[in-house]
Enzyme design. Structure first.
Site, PDB file in Angstrom:
ATOM      1  N   TYR A 152     -24.322  13.905 141.769  1.00  0.00           N
ATOM      2  CA  TYR A 152     -24.768  14.904 142.753  1.00  0.00           C
ATOM      3  C   TYR A 152     -25.569  14.271 143.888  1.00  0.00           C
ATOM      4  O   TYR A 152     -25.652  14.825 144.977  1.00  0.00           O
ATOM      5  CB  TYR A 152     -25.623  15.995 142.079  1.00  0.00           C
ATOM      6  N   ASP A 170     -16.644  16.456 126.408  1.00  0.00           N
ATOM      7  CA  ASP A 170     -15.582  17.444 126.163  1.00  0.00           C
ATOM      8  C   ASP A 170     -15.753  18.070 124.778  1.00  0.00           C
ATOM      9  O   ASP A 170     -15.605  19.285 124.599  1.00  0.00           O
ATOM     10  CB  ASP A 170     -14.185  16.818 126.344  1.00  0.00           C
ATOM     11  N   ASP A 221     -25.350  26.073 131.521  1.00  0.00           N
ATOM     12  CA  ASP A 221     -24.859  27.434 131.789  1.00  0.00           C
ATOM     13  C   ASP A 221     -24.055  27.955 130.607  1.00  0.00           C
ATOM     14  O   ASP A 221     -24.160  29.121 130.235  1.00  0.00           O
ATOM     15  CB  ASP A 221     -23.982  27.461 133.049  1.00  0.00           C
TER      16      ASP A 221
END
Ligand code: NAD
Length: 353
Positions: free
Chosen positions: A138, A220, A248
């Site tokens: 990011y 994953d 989230d």
């Protein structure tokens, strides 16, 4: 301890008022706390032209902790980017060098029907996601979009230094010491060198915490395990991008956004504490918002910045009692429980304290 209180926009002022009442009640019982309010977000733009004005910066920098409501709303959605309320939020996180984001996902037994998962899978869930917040792909440079061989290509840089990994790892191990003493570090070491380093540093760090059990999981698989058997985790630590997604996912296991607190810490345990939800403009000003995520954020502040576990647990126990009494704001209401507003929920928590 000095606390900078930033109510923000929408339901922010309503939910912050209840958290402040809880802290005031603890102060009258001897908690040493001073609180001062300042502007952040849309209200700050209206009053000063900027979402994170200088007076707020000064107060936030001088404080030992920051308690925030939420920012934003349709009124400010069409402003130029630098004046958007969300810029205030990014601004304060950067300004205070908050590199560690802690998001607990707790499912109180009384709210088990709010989750979309089967009760036996989630009832009693209590996990903590620790996400690195200021590094990774990011923020990595170089980055951009450019023309190559007649077409556009976009690229980013995934990068972590060992000092960045070590400091977030420390936060996770320390947090685990206050809990079930297990850390699961999530990476993608089978493909990405950055996360091979991540895993190596976590293993080195674990030597300093012989009382904490360290395990590793590929991202994953972690995404699958979080919905398949979420209760296997205690503390999960991961980088910025994986953490963005997994935190989230974890918070949605509980199904009740109005219940979820969060903390963002710097290297000295100075923190910014806020509910995980936004400013809920659809219910703002109506006295309907659930103040519990904000009250639980104040409890996290007592735990991590004040290092006052007893006071933190006192607030959390009060919240549990109120749920056990059957009181619910609209977002968590179900048949057979009593629907209350923001103020009444705050009153009940104070009574239970
Ligand atoms: P939101 O979290 O504000 O609301 C989503 C839904 O959940 C709404 O129906 C809302 O009524 C409900 N809800 C949220 N918190 C609640 C509470 N405490 N009690 C009862 N119901 C609650 O998300 P959104 O609608 O996507 O965003 C609204 C505004 O908030 C936008 O301007 C957005 O940019 C901003 N936002 C701010 C933050 C923050 O300040 N940290 C985070 C997310 C969104």
């Amino acid at each position: 301890m000095k606390v900078c209180v930033l109510p923000g926009d929408g339901i922010g002022p309503e939910i912050i008022a209840e958290a402040v009442r809880v802290l005031e009640a603890l102060r009258s019982d001897g908690l040493k706390i001073e609180m001062e309010q300042a502007l952040l977000g849309g209200g700050a733009v209206d009053a000063t032209g900027t979402p994170y004005p200088e007076a707020s910066q000064k107060l936030a920098r001088e404080a030992d902790a920051v308690l925030l409501g939420a920012v934003g709303g349709p009124k400010w959605d069409n402003l130029p980017r630098p004046q958007r309320p969300e810029r205030g939020l990014l601004g304060i996180r950067k300004d205070l060098e908050l590199f560690a984001n802690l998001r607990p996902a707790i499912l109180y037994p009384e709210l088990v029907n709010a989750s979309t998962l089967k009760p036996e899978v989630v009832a009693g869930l209590d996990i903590l996601i620790v996400r690195e917040l200021t590094g990774d792909i990011y923020f990595g440079e170089p980055r951009g979009i450019e023309q190559r061989d007649g077409q556009r290509v976009g690229w980013n840089t995934m990068i972590y230094s060992e000092s960045e990994i070590r400091r977030i790892g420390k936060v996770a191990f320390e947090a685990a010491r206050r809990r079930d003493k297990r850390v699961c570090s999530v990476d993608k070491m089978n493909v990405l060198e950055t996360t091979q380093l991540w895993r190596d540093v976590m293993i080195e760090l674990a030597a300093d915490y012989p009382d904490v059990e360290l395990s590793h999981m590929l991202v994953d698989n972690a995404a699958m395990q979080l919905v398949k058997a979420p209760k296997q985790f205690d503390v999960v630590v991961t980088g910025n991008m994986f953490g963005d997604i997994l935190s989230d996912e974890a918070s949605m296991l509980t199904g009740s956004i109005g219940m979820l607190p969060s903390a963002s810490l710097d290297a000295n345990n100075k923190g910014l504490y806020e509910p995980s939800h936004g400013s809920a403009p659809d219910i703002a000003g109506k006295g309907l918002a659930n103040p519990l995520a904000t009250i639980l954020s104040a409890a996290m502040m007592l735990r991590y910045s004040f290092d006052n576990e007893a006071a933190a647990q006192r607030v959390e126990t009060a919240v549990k009692k109120v749920l056990a009494q059957g009181l619910r704001t609209g977002d968590i209401w179900e048949e057979g429980t009593r629907r209350v507003g923001t103020r009444e929920m705050g009153d009940a928590v104070l009574a239970a304290l």
